[in-house]
Design an enzyme around this catalytic site. Sequence first.
Site, PDB file in Angstrom:
ATOM      1  N   MET A  86       0.778  -1.064   0.086  1.00 61.11           N
ATOM      2  CA  MET A  86       0.115   0.033   0.029  1.00 61.11           C
ATOM      3  C   MET A  86       1.033   1.184  -0.030  1.00 61.11           C
ATOM      4  O   MET A  86       0.499   2.421   0.212  1.00 61.11           O
ATOM      5  CB  MET A  86      -0.975  -0.027   1.301  1.00 61.11           C
ATOM      6  CG  MET A  86      -1.926  -1.230   1.121  1.00 61.11           C
ATOM      7  SD  MET A  86      -3.272  -0.989   2.188  1.00 61.11           S
ATOM      8  CE  MET A  86      -2.636  -0.474   3.895  1.00 61.11           C
ATOM      9  N   GLY A  87       2.063   1.078  -0.241  1.00 65.23           N
ATOM     10  CA  GLY A  87       2.973   2.409  -0.496  1.00 65.23           C
ATOM     11  C   GLY A  87       3.741   3.001   1.071  1.00 65.23           C
ATOM     12  O   GLY A  87       3.528   2.068   1.909  1.00 65.23           O
ATOM     13  N   TYR A  96       6.680   3.622   1.325  1.00 62.66           N
ATOM     14  CA  TYR A  96       7.791   2.489   1.753  1.00 62.66           C
ATOM     15  C   TYR A  96       8.922   2.843   2.739  1.00 62.66           C
ATOM     16  O   TYR A  96       8.953   3.880   2.898  1.00 62.66           O
ATOM     17  CB  TYR A  96       8.535   2.463   0.381  1.00 62.66           C
ATOM     18  CG  TYR A  96       7.594   1.623  -0.858  1.00 62.66           C
ATOM     19  CD1 TYR A  96       6.650   1.084  -0.371  1.00 62.66           C
ATOM     20  CD2 TYR A  96       7.853   1.862  -2.179  1.00 62.66           C
ATOM     21  CE1 TYR A  96       5.860   0.300  -1.290  1.00 62.66           C
ATOM     22  CE2 TYR A  96       7.135   1.185  -3.155  1.00 62.66           C
ATOM     23  CZ  TYR A  96       5.935   0.394  -2.667  1.00 62.66           C
ATOM     24  OH  TYR A  96       5.252   0.039  -3.453  1.00 62.66           O
ATOM     25  N   HIS A 116       9.463  -2.674   3.363  1.00 61.31           N
ATOM     26  CA  HIS A 116       8.918  -3.209   2.128  1.00 61.31           C
ATOM     27  C   HIS A 116      10.221  -3.314   1.129  1.00 61.31           C
ATOM     28  O   HIS A 116      10.051  -4.070   0.050  1.00 61.31           O
ATOM     29  CB  HIS A 116       8.099  -1.801   1.524  1.00 61.31           C
ATOM     30  CG  HIS A 116       6.971  -1.412   2.072  1.00 61.31           C
ATOM     31  ND1 HIS A 116       6.854  -0.502   2.960  1.00 61.31           N
ATOM     32  CD2 HIS A 116       5.606  -2.002   2.218  1.00 61.31           C
ATOM     33  CE1 HIS A 116       5.619  -0.234   3.295  1.00 61.31           C
ATOM     34  NE2 HIS A 116       4.883  -1.438   2.845  1.00 61.31           N
ATOM     35  N   GLN A 122     -10.120  -2.986   2.405  1.00 64.96           N
ATOM     36  CA  GLN A 122      -9.675  -3.680   3.519  1.00 64.96           C
ATOM     37  C   GLN A 122      -9.867  -2.369   4.689  1.00 64.96           C
ATOM     38  O   GLN A 122      -9.138  -2.888   5.775  1.00 64.96           O
ATOM     39  CB  GLN A 122      -8.585  -3.922   3.366  1.00 64.96           C
ATOM     40  CG  GLN A 122      -7.310  -2.950   3.069  1.00 64.96           C
ATOM     41  CD  GLN A 122      -5.745  -3.892   2.542  1.00 64.96           C
ATOM     42  OE1 GLN A 122      -5.983  -4.282   1.699  1.00 64.96           O
ATOM     43  NE2 GLN A 122      -4.903  -3.720   3.451  1.00 64.96           N
ATOM     44  N   GLY A 135       5.090  -9.882   4.328  1.00 66.15           N
ATOM     45  CA  GLY A 135       6.161  -9.677   5.666  1.00 66.15           C
ATOM     46  C   GLY A 135       5.329 -10.464   6.756  1.00 66.15           C
ATOM     47  O   GLY A 135       4.403 -10.552   6.937  1.00 66.15           O
ATOM     48  N   GLU A 136       6.381 -11.126   7.427  1.00 60.84           N
ATOM     49  CA  GLU A 136       5.616 -11.802   8.493  1.00 60.84           C
ATOM     50  C   GLU A 136       5.236 -11.028   9.600  1.00 60.84           C
ATOM     51  O   GLU A 136       4.667 -11.512  10.780  1.00 60.84           O
ATOM     52  CB  GLU A 136       6.839 -12.713   9.169  1.00 60.84           C
ATOM     53  CG  GLU A 136       7.035 -13.941   8.334  1.00 60.84           C
ATOM     54  CD  GLU A 136       8.324 -14.755   8.872  1.00 60.84           C
ATOM     55  OE1 GLU A 136       9.069 -14.352   9.681  1.00 60.84           O
ATOM     56  OE2 GLU A 136       8.644 -15.827   8.033  1.00 60.84           O
ATOM     57  N   LYS A 137       5.458  -9.564   9.744  1.00 59.53           N
ATOM     58  CA  LYS A 137       4.924  -8.655  10.446  1.00 59.53           C
ATOM     59  C   LYS A 137       3.393  -9.011  10.619  1.00 59.53           C
ATOM     60  O   LYS A 137       2.843  -8.961  11.573  1.00 59.53           O
ATOM     61  CB  LYS A 137       5.236  -7.268  10.060  1.00 59.53           C
ATOM     62  CG  LYS A 137       5.326  -6.225  11.451  1.00 59.53           C
ATOM     63  CD  LYS A 137       4.921  -4.939  10.933  1.00 59.53           C
ATOM     64  CE  LYS A 137       3.497  -4.630  11.067  1.00 59.53           C
ATOM     65  NZ  LYS A 137       2.689  -3.546  10.374  1.00 59.53           N
ATOM     66  N   VAL A 161      11.302  -6.566   9.617  1.00 66.55           N
ATOM     67  CA  VAL A 161      12.385  -5.623   9.456  1.00 66.55           C
ATOM     68  C   VAL A 161      11.831  -4.658  10.801  1.00 66.55           C
ATOM     69  O   VAL A 161      10.658  -4.139  10.957  1.00 66.55           O
ATOM     70  CB  VAL A 161      12.409  -4.850   8.191  1.00 66.55           C
ATOM     71  CG1 VAL A 161      13.450  -3.734   8.408  1.00 66.55           C
ATOM     72  CG2 VAL A 161      12.959  -5.738   7.283  1.00 66.55           C
TER      73      VAL A 161
HETATM   74  P1  AMP Z   1       1.592  -2.702   3.664  1.00 69.43           P
HETATM   75  O1  AMP Z   1       2.082  -1.756   2.633  1.00 69.43           O
HETATM   76  O2  AMP Z   1       1.741  -2.251   4.639  1.00 69.43           O
HETATM   77  O3  AMP Z   1       0.182  -3.074   3.238  1.00 69.43           O
HETATM   78  O4  AMP Z   1       2.530  -3.800   3.490  1.00 69.43           O
HETATM   79  C1  AMP Z   1       3.090  -4.451   2.387  1.00 69.43           C
HETATM   80  C2  AMP Z   1       3.715  -5.647   2.634  1.00 69.43           C
HETATM   81  O5  AMP Z   1       4.980  -5.382   3.315  1.00 69.43           O
HETATM   82  C3  AMP Z   1       2.940  -6.513   3.472  1.00 69.43           C
HETATM   83  O6  AMP Z   1       3.343  -8.163   2.983  1.00 69.43           O
HETATM   84  C4  AMP Z   1       3.502  -6.487   4.752  1.00 69.43           C
HETATM   85  O7  AMP Z   1       3.484  -7.534   5.660  1.00 69.43           O
HETATM   86  C5  AMP Z   1       5.197  -6.067   4.533  1.00 69.43           C
HETATM   87  N1  AMP Z   1       5.553  -5.579   5.610  1.00 69.43           N
HETATM   88  C6  AMP Z   1       5.176  -4.298   6.550  1.00 69.43           C
HETATM   89  N2  AMP Z   1       5.956  -4.017   7.379  1.00 69.43           N
HETATM   90  C7  AMP Z   1       7.015  -4.893   7.388  1.00 69.43           C
HETATM   91  C8  AMP Z   1       8.150  -4.941   8.189  1.00 69.43           C
HETATM   92  N3  AMP Z   1       8.560  -4.348   9.086  1.00 69.43           N
HETATM   93  N4  AMP Z   1       9.196  -5.963   7.737  1.00 69.43           N
HETATM   94  C9  AMP Z   1       8.753  -6.818   6.916  1.00 69.43           C
HETATM   95  N5  AMP Z   1       7.652  -6.800   5.846  1.00 69.43           N
HETATM   96  C10 AMP Z   1       6.851  -5.847   6.138  1.00 69.43           C
END
Ligand code: AMP
Length: 281
Positions: A30-31, A33, A37, A61, A147-149, A176
């Site tokens: 979702m940007g 970054y 990301h 969502q 991400g596993e977060k 991360v």
């Molecule tokens: P988002 O832009 O927040 O929807 O995240 C996009 C992708 O980045 C998703 O797969 C998240 O799980 C991953 N992501 C977000 N934060 C982290 C992080 N701190 N470490 C690793 N992956 C992340």
Amino acid sequence: MQILKDPKEFQQLCLEWRAQGQRLALVPTMGAYHAGHQSLMVAAKASDARVLVSLFVNPAQFGPGEDLAAYPRTPERDAEIAGAAGVDVLFTPDPHAMYEPDHVTWVDVPALTQTLCGISRPDHFRGVCTVVLKLLLLSQAHLAIFGEKDWQQLAVIRRAARDLNVPVEIRGCPTVRETDGLALSSRNVYLTPEERAQAPQLQAGLQQARELALRGERSASALHAAARAHWAGHLPLGREEYLSLVHPHSLEHMDTLGETAVMACAVRLGKARLIDNILLS
Ligand code: AMP
């Protein structure tokens, strides 16, 4: 790097690359970054594939009263970061191009989404799964990286892809963190300096539970108590939404720590809702 807005153009390009025998790796985002990301983009690049990154703040969502309008948007900076990471295509569709006005088809994974974050965000994962399935169908990627977060999101997408026989490998990458332990998140910008100073204690509390587990404790309630005791002392501004020990794949609650489990939590800290997790085994 090509920047494409039109889903049909994106699909056409992906189909051409597939027809040439190229591997495709998709990173949905979702940007706004950050290094989390970037780590997914780097993992996609390392898989020896054409790297496709979608940048789409998916309205489906976000629930009523959530931060759809306020969600951080930094498109120029994001394009620079994606370009520097070796991304081949940045796909940035408009919401009306992804959802027709009479869109009615949803991907729902009830057993895994009526728990943890799904309790306070009842339609969230339906929106996530639907957009990810749409992106997988548009791109026909061989590999999709998450991400596993967002542990629950990863588990839900794995299950949806398996149940629907989607020919894709779903891969998770480690969280991360800042040097002080706070998981990077686009929503961390909502934290005030005082909240930011306390935020790393979220992970520190989970680590207290992990240390207790390593010393032999198996009771989920004792492990929860260790995390909560830490938060009570070090995260006074936080308001726990949930803390739960679950099976890593089924997300079923566990009263006793088995071979492997994930302890997952969500805590409200001012305007931010922070989630985090830790693997216990
Ligand atoms: P988002 O832009 O927040 O929807 O995240 C996009 C992708 O980045 C998703 O797969 C998240 O799980 C991953 N992501 C977000 N934060 C982290 C992080 N701190 N470490 C690793 N992956 C992340």
